[in-house]
Design an enzyme around this catalytic site. Structure first.
Site, mmCIF file in Angstrom:
data_model
loop_
_atom_site.group_PDB
_atom_site.id
_atom_site.type_symbol
_atom_site.label_atom_id
_atom_site.label_comp_id
_atom_site.label_asym_id
_atom_site.label_seq_id
_atom_site.Cartn_x
_atom_site.Cartn_y
_atom_site.Cartn_z
ATOM 1 N N THR A 1 10.527 -36.961 -35.752
ATOM 2 C CA THR A 1 11.757 -37.423 -36.421
ATOM 3 C C THR A 1 11.556 -38.871 -36.848
ATOM 4 O O THR A 1 10.710 -39.579 -36.306
ATOM 5 C CB THR A 1 12.969 -37.414 -35.462
ATOM 6 O OG1 THR A 1 12.745 -38.396 -34.433
ATOM 7 C CG2 THR A 1 13.196 -36.054 -34.849
ATOM 8 N N ASP A 2 12.375 -39.306 -37.814
ATOM 9 C CA ASP A 2 12.498 -40.737 -37.999
ATOM 10 C C ASP A 2 13.288 -41.215 -36.783
ATOM 11 O O ASP A 2 13.906 -40.415 -36.083
ATOM 12 C CB ASP A 2 13.195 -41.093 -39.312
ATOM 13 C CG ASP A 2 12.977 -42.555 -39.685
ATOM 14 O OD1 ASP A 2 12.487 -43.321 -38.825
ATOM 15 O OD2 ASP A 2 13.287 -42.945 -40.818
ATOM 16 N N TRP A 3 13.285 -42.509 -36.565
ATOM 17 C CA TRP A 3 13.720 -43.036 -35.265
ATOM 18 C C TRP A 3 15.168 -42.658 -34.918
ATOM 19 O O TRP A 3 16.107 -43.119 -35.515
ATOM 20 C CB TRP A 3 13.461 -44.533 -35.234
ATOM 21 C CG TRP A 3 12.112 -44.849 -34.603
ATOM 22 C CD1 TRP A 3 11.887 -45.839 -33.706
ATOM 23 C CD2 TRP A 3 10.860 -44.169 -34.742
ATOM 24 N NE1 TRP A 3 10.566 -45.806 -33.278
ATOM 25 C CE2 TRP A 3 9.915 -44.799 -33.893
ATOM 26 C CE3 TRP A 3 10.432 -43.053 -35.474
ATOM 27 C CZ2 TRP A 3 8.596 -44.376 -33.776
ATOM 28 C CZ3 TRP A 3 9.112 -42.638 -35.355
ATOM 29 C CH2 TRP A 3 8.217 -43.294 -34.520
ATOM 30 N N TRP A 4 15.285 -41.760 -33.979
ATOM 31 C CA TRP A 4 16.535 -41.169 -33.482
ATOM 32 C C TRP A 4 17.076 -40.111 -34.449
ATOM 33 O O TRP A 4 16.557 -39.946 -35.538
ATOM 34 C CB TRP A 4 17.588 -42.245 -33.199
ATOM 35 C CG TRP A 4 17.037 -43.323 -32.335
ATOM 36 C CD1 TRP A 4 16.704 -43.222 -31.028
ATOM 37 C CD2 TRP A 4 16.697 -44.671 -32.719
ATOM 38 N NE1 TRP A 4 16.196 -44.420 -30.571
ATOM 39 C CE2 TRP A 4 16.176 -45.320 -31.584
ATOM 40 C CE3 TRP A 4 16.787 -45.377 -33.918
ATOM 41 C CZ2 TRP A 4 15.743 -46.649 -31.617
ATOM 42 C CZ3 TRP A 4 16.357 -46.690 -33.948
ATOM 43 C CH2 TRP A 4 15.845 -47.316 -32.803
#
Ligand code: BGC
Length: 811
Positions: A730-733
């Site tokens: 994923t992108d961050w979170w």
């Protein structure tokens, strides 16, 4: 600043300070001293110089060593080397400002009094660098009167005016003075320079294109885009200004008369959703078809100090594609390299087409005057095929070549081309028969071209909407379980050495271990990774590490390694793409991969490769182009460079991360055709040719489904159609949601079922230090995730780690 801004600034600074302290006190790794080699310095200087684009030059550049030069503009001292956010922030060992580079250049004679005045003023007016998402977009100029400029003109033969812009993540460029437009003071200085100097050049120190209408307004005789050139920016500019290097960069975007002329401008920056109503007519595909008169500088444009002649010496086609041989001769007086571009004009057919599509390109070596080079272009049919999402061609959800004449052109920009030859398709042919994937859930009207008696008009048509029964498809593709075993104590090396099968090793993983593999360590700058990492995955628990599964460090990003150690700062993404030189891009990233090995990081969160849909997108500086083929080729070169040394790239953001406004929640609403031909095409080229080992999803939704939950993009297209066998992170979170198809599954279970293997970092935005419970909740019950899916998920991560360690051994 109002109260709200002051409070938000204070909070921003406090959050930064607290999180840095927490991270640093936990850090267990030493900071590695990186050796920034002479080779990479030379390569950065060369790349920065070769990415510069000479827009206009009425016998102004290069300057000779006898001509004295007055340099205006504070960014000569306070140079923008790169953009802000994860695409910048590399701890470069040094940075050569424009002033420093120009000053040490033996072949340039600078007005030292003026330079001193700028240095003094800049040192007493240090720019405020702001904080996350609130960085400056420009720095205020040193005040100058007309008298000052007039006096400078009396003692100098030439002038440079360097104008700077910065951009950054998490916010857009704005349609305002100081961002997309000139400030009043910049315009005033330009007016004075135009009035008192006959020969001068404007240098643009920008990350992505800005308004250029002032070129005509003041009849500016020379404009060079120097971009944000990384740590060697100043030396590279000196090379070009002094004529040591002839410019050979070409625009990767169209520069139009005004922002409103861009086809996306009416549908950009929406907080909830953005309808991609321009469909496939992005950039030059739109301008050349419907609004050629709005173009100031066309896609592909870039002047040289030399002249070139291009001739087509052969043209033929066979079942593999079209072959075009072009001879490129340097007919001018100085040594220079030249980019040759190949375009295809497809028949309008029933689907409607842009006038031109870039189908191949190549660059000569540096040719001495009088010498020439032949480049053989081989254009695959897929480079100009169309995806029919409506069935109008007779072949729905297929890549087709409609019946008619396909004309091929070669030249120096999309506007400066000659015909090379043509081929005839007597009937419509299918190149690839696919299925509906990621269709919009609501209809909208999209732009379309149609032709009557050979004349092309603009119209609109309704976009076909989703019909597919995703739930049935997912259920029918669910994997069957390998069994869960207990007892044996194997380590991952035993799989590598053939002592135990991968299946057996996976069957020994407990549910907690399967869960831990599906997410990163909880925090950024994890103590398990190198100092200053963006996150860590793999061996994030004691029990996984006991099984010999190492923790894998991830670091940003596109402009070099962003961590606590010093590392080389590269020219920004657009600048690299403007070289149109895949070998150079591969070379520069292979140096970065050497630095990765030295520093000990495993995954570089790069390249950033979203399409420049709109010139205001805040992260355009990291990305490459409005064109998917160029984007895909440059990204593939970056991936090959990074992965040349046993470490991994991670192209991002898959897909349609085309704006920063509300980037974690807005919905990119886009037809399947535009997705396939424009927004996914670059990823497709990159995945198929360079085989990245990781890919990052985007924050946004694509046709109502977040990137990190997007089964159709990740499982159907990326893995199913393109045979991608790496990890997806994923992108961050991520955003919390339950699955529309399986309402009792939400968050981590919904994500893993989509095929997105790892949540990064694993603790969510709150930095919670325990699993959120949504993966294992209800496992194997009706409507929930299955053990086999978790085991399959773990398999991706383990296979990646095995691949990493195998490659490391080979080095
Ligand atoms: C960015 C990514 C980046 C990640 C880690 C996110 O905010 O969108 O591109 O790699 O942070 O720093």
């Amino acid at each position: 600043m109002n109260i709200k801004e002051i409070t938000s600034k204070l909070i921003g600074k406090t959050v930064n300070a607290v999180s840095n302290t927490v991270a640093q006190t936990e850090q267990i790794h030493e900071i590695t001293q990186t050796e920034v080699t002479d080779d990479i310095k030379e390569c950065c200087r060369r790349a920065s110089a070769q990415g510069m684009v000479l827009l206009k030059n009425e016998a102004v550049l290069p300057f000779s060593s006898e001509q004295t030069v007055a340099v205006f503009g504070r960014v000569q001292v306070d140079t923008f080397y790169v953009g802000y956010g994860s695409g910048g922030e590399v701890k470069a060992p040094y940075k050569v400002s424009f002033a420093d580079g120009l000053e040490v250049c033996e072949n340039l004679l600078l007005d030292n009094t003026l330079l001193k005045k700028y240095r003094k003023w800049c040192s007493s007016h240090k720019p405020d660098e702001g904080y996350w998402g609130h960085w400056p977009m420009h720095y205020d100029e040193m005040p100058l009167t007309e008298e000052d400029v007039k006096n400078a003109a009396k003692v100098n033969d030439r002038a440079l005016f360097i104008i700077g812009r910065a951009a950054g993540e998490d916010r857009e460029n704005t349609l305002s003075k100081g961002s997309f437009l000139l400030t009043d003071r910049e315009e005033e200085i330009l007016r004075y320079i135009a009035a008192h100097f006959e020969k001068y050049a404007v240098i643009l120190n920008i990350g992505s294109i800005m308004d250029c209408s002032w070129i005509e307004k003041y009849n500016v005789p020379c404009v060079l885009i120097a971009w944000q050139g990384g740590m060697e920016a100043g030396n590279a500019l000196a090379d070009v200004i002094s004529g040591k290097v002839s410019p050979c960069g070409c625009l990767t975007d169209t520069i139009a008369s005004s922002y409103a002329d861009y086809p996306s401008s009416g549908n950009f920056g929406g907080k909830k959703e953005n309808i991609y109503a321009e469909d496939i007519f992005v950039g030059y595909r739109y301008f050349e078809t419907f609004a050629p008169e709005k173009v100031l500088y066309p896609f592909g444009h870039g002047l040289s100090y030399s002249d070139f002649e291009m001739k087509c010496t052969s043209f033929y086609d066979n079942d593999k594609g079209i072959f075009i041989r072009i001879n490129i001769k340097n007919t001018g007086l100085v040594a220079a390299a030249k980019v040759a571009q190949i375009y295809c004009a497809c028949p309008q057919g029933r689907l409607g087409q842009p006038f031109y599509k870039l189908v191949d390109f190549g660059k000569t070596k540096i040719l001495s005057p009088g010498s020439s080079e032949d480049i053989l272009f081989s254009v695959d049919y897929s480079a100009f095929a169309s995806f029919d999402d409506s069935g109008l061609s007779g072949y729905r959800n297929s890549y087709v070549l409609e019946q008619g004449t396909y004309v091929f052109y070669f030249g120096s920009s999309v506007k400066d081309i000659e015909e090379a030859g043509s081929i005839e398709k007597p009937k419509t042919t299918v190149l690839e028969s696919l299925t509906e994937c990621s269709a919009p859930q609501k209809s909208f009207m999209r732009m379309k071209a149609y032709s009557v008696n050979g004349k092309v008009y603009k119209t609109t048509e309704p976009v076909p909407v989703k019909e597919k029964q995703l739930k049935t498809e997912i259920l029918s593709a669910l994997p069957s379980s390998v069994k869960m075993c207990v007892g044996h104590r194997y380590v991952l090396d035993d799989v590598k050495n053939g002592k135990v099968s991968e299946d057996e090793f996976i069957s020994l993983l407990s549910y907690d271990e399967l869960e831990a593999l599906s997410r990163g360590d909880y925090v950024m700058n994890s103590p398990l990774g190198i100092n200053g990492n963006a996150g860590v995955f793999g061996g994030v628990t004691d029990s996984l590490r006991e099984k010999g599964i190492p923790a894998v460090s991830c670091t940003d990003g596109p402009s070099g390694i962003r961590c606590a150690s010093e590392a080389s700062l590269l020219p920004n993404g657009t600048s690299l793409a403007c070289t149109w030189d895949v070998n150079l891009v591969k070379e520069i990233y292979s140096y970065i991969s050497d630095e990765m090995v030295q520093i000990g990081t495993d995954v570089l969160l790069a390249p950033g490769m979203n399409i420049h849909r709109d010139p205001l997108c805040g992260r355009n500086f990291e990305y490459y182009s409005e064109d998917p083929l160029l984007t895909g080729r440059i990204a593939a070169a970056a991936v090959s460079g990074i992965q040349s040394n046993g470490v991994s790239a991670c192209p991002k953001h898959f897909a349609c991360n085309n704006q920063e406004t509300n980037r974690t929640v807005h919905d990119s609403v886009v037809s399947q055709r535009a997705l396939r031909e424009i927004y996914l095409k670059g990823f497709e080229i990159c995945v198929k040719t360079a085989k990245p080992m990781n890919i990052m999803t985007s924050y946004n939704k694509i046709n109502s489904v977040w990137g990190h939950y997007n089964y159709e993009l990740v499982t159907d297209i990326l893995r199913g159609e393109w045979n991608y066998n790496g990890n997806v992170i994923t992108d961050w979170w991520m955003q919390s949601s339950s699955s529309p198809e399986f309402p009792s599954m939400h968050d981590q279970a919904y994500r893993v079922r989509a095929g997105v293997n790892i949540l990064m970092p694993g603790g969510g935005r709150t930095g919670k230090r325990n699993p959120d419970g949504t993966l294992l909740d209800g496992i194997d019950k009706e409507g929930h995730i299955t053990t086999a899916e978790l085991q399959n998920n773990a398999r991706r991560i383990l296979e990646f780690i095995l691949r990493l360690s195998k490659q490391e051994e080979q080095i």
